[in-house]
Design a protein around this motif. Structure first.
Motif, short mmCIF file in Angstrom:
data_model
loop_
_atom_site.label_atom_id
_atom_site.label_comp_id
_atom_site.label_asym_id
_atom_site.label_seq_id
_atom_site.Cartn_x
_atom_site.Cartn_y
_atom_site.Cartn_z
N THR A 104 0.85 -1.18 0.00
CA THR A 104 0.00 0.00 0.00
C THR A 104 0.90 1.24 0.00
OG1 THR A 104 -0.14 0.35 2.39
CG2 THR A 104 -1.66 -1.28 1.44
N LYS A 105 0.29 2.40 0.00
CA LYS A 105 1.07 3.64 0.08
C LYS A 105 1.79 3.76 1.41
CE LYS A 105 -1.67 6.46 -3.04
NZ LYS A 105 -2.51 7.66 -3.17
N LYS A 106 1.25 3.14 2.46
CA LYS A 106 1.82 3.30 3.79
C LYS A 106 2.69 2.15 4.26
CE LYS A 106 -1.50 6.47 5.72
NZ LYS A 106 -2.36 6.77 6.84
N PHE A 107 2.38 0.93 3.84
CA PHE A 107 3.16 -0.19 4.38
C PHE A 107 3.25 -1.36 3.41
CE2 PHE A 107 -1.19 -1.07 5.65
CZ PHE A 107 -1.32 -2.43 5.45
N HIS A 144 6.90 0.05 7.25
CA HIS A 144 5.95 1.16 7.19
C HIS A 144 6.65 2.42 6.70
CE1 HIS A 144 2.53 3.63 8.28
NE2 HIS A 144 1.86 2.53 8.55
N SER A 145 5.93 3.22 5.93
CA SER A 145 6.52 4.44 5.37
C SER A 145 6.39 5.64 6.32
CB SER A 145 5.88 4.78 4.03
OG SER A 145 4.50 5.04 4.19
N ASN A 146 5.67 5.49 7.43
CA ASN A 146 5.54 6.58 8.41
C ASN A 146 6.29 6.30 9.71
OD1 ASN A 146 3.91 8.03 6.67
ND2 ASN A 146 2.02 7.25 7.55
N TYR A 147 6.47 5.04 10.06
CA TYR A 147 7.12 4.69 11.32
C TYR A 147 8.62 4.55 11.13
CZ TYR A 147 2.44 3.58 13.03
OH TYR A 147 1.11 3.64 13.40
#
Length: 176
Positions: A34-37, A66-69
């Motif tokens: 996905t875009k995030k993970f 993950h792309s945020n963590y």
């Protein structure tokens, strides 16, 4: 969106803060993208260390990136239960067919009874000095450790009971 396709094999590349390649896992199958993970699984995959030394993983591993963590989570099922190894790292990036991150030395081991242990603090302190980690990196990493601990205690994300079994079963389906 530049992302690996479900069912595709990718390399996972770990770098150090100074840009040097640290470790490469040769093959991880992407099962969620996905875009995030990303969720991937590997089993007895070849790993190459920065000095050229190679070895193979001993058991299947479910990988959560993950792309945020500022961490990633590797889960394995062993005879005594589920073990997690959490790397404090930069958020994941998919680039030129590989998942890439910067390894910031600190790790959290989660045992089957969900107790946790912070590892490699000495390595972190050494590299922080050698590679001049900016103060903001340290602040981010320790904030992210708190977020990671909350996920562990609340059994969220990759710590949801059954998460590893579900993704490993999907992996077996794709492989057959």
């Amino acid at each position: 969106m530049n992302a690996p396709k479900i069912g595709s094999w990718v390399e996972v590349q770990s770098y150090k803060h100074n840009g040097t390649l640290h470790r490469v896992w040769e093959e991880t199958m992407i099962l969620q993208s996905t875009k995030k993970f990303y969720i991937g699984v590997n089993d007895k995959t070849k790993v190459t260390e920065y000095d050229g030394y190679t070895w193979r993983t001993k058991e299947p591993a479910v990988c959560y990136f993950h792309s945020n963590y500022w961490f990633n989570v590797i889960g394995t099922v062993r005879t005594d239960g589920v073990h997690y190894y959490c790397n404090m790292s930069s958020p994941i990036l998919y680039d030129q067919g590989a998942l890439k991150y910067i390894d910031y030395d600190l790790d959290i081991k989660v045992y089957p009874d969900m107790t946790i242990k912070l590892l490699d603090e000495d390595e972190y302190e050494l590299h922080k000095e050698q590679m001049n980690y900016p103060e903001i990196i340290e602040r981010i990493l320790f904030e992210q450790i708190d977020i990671l601990k909350q996920m562990i205690y609340q059994k969220k994300g990759p710590f949801v009971p059954g998460f590893l079994d579900y993704w490993y079963e999907r992996f077996l389906t794709y492989r057959s």
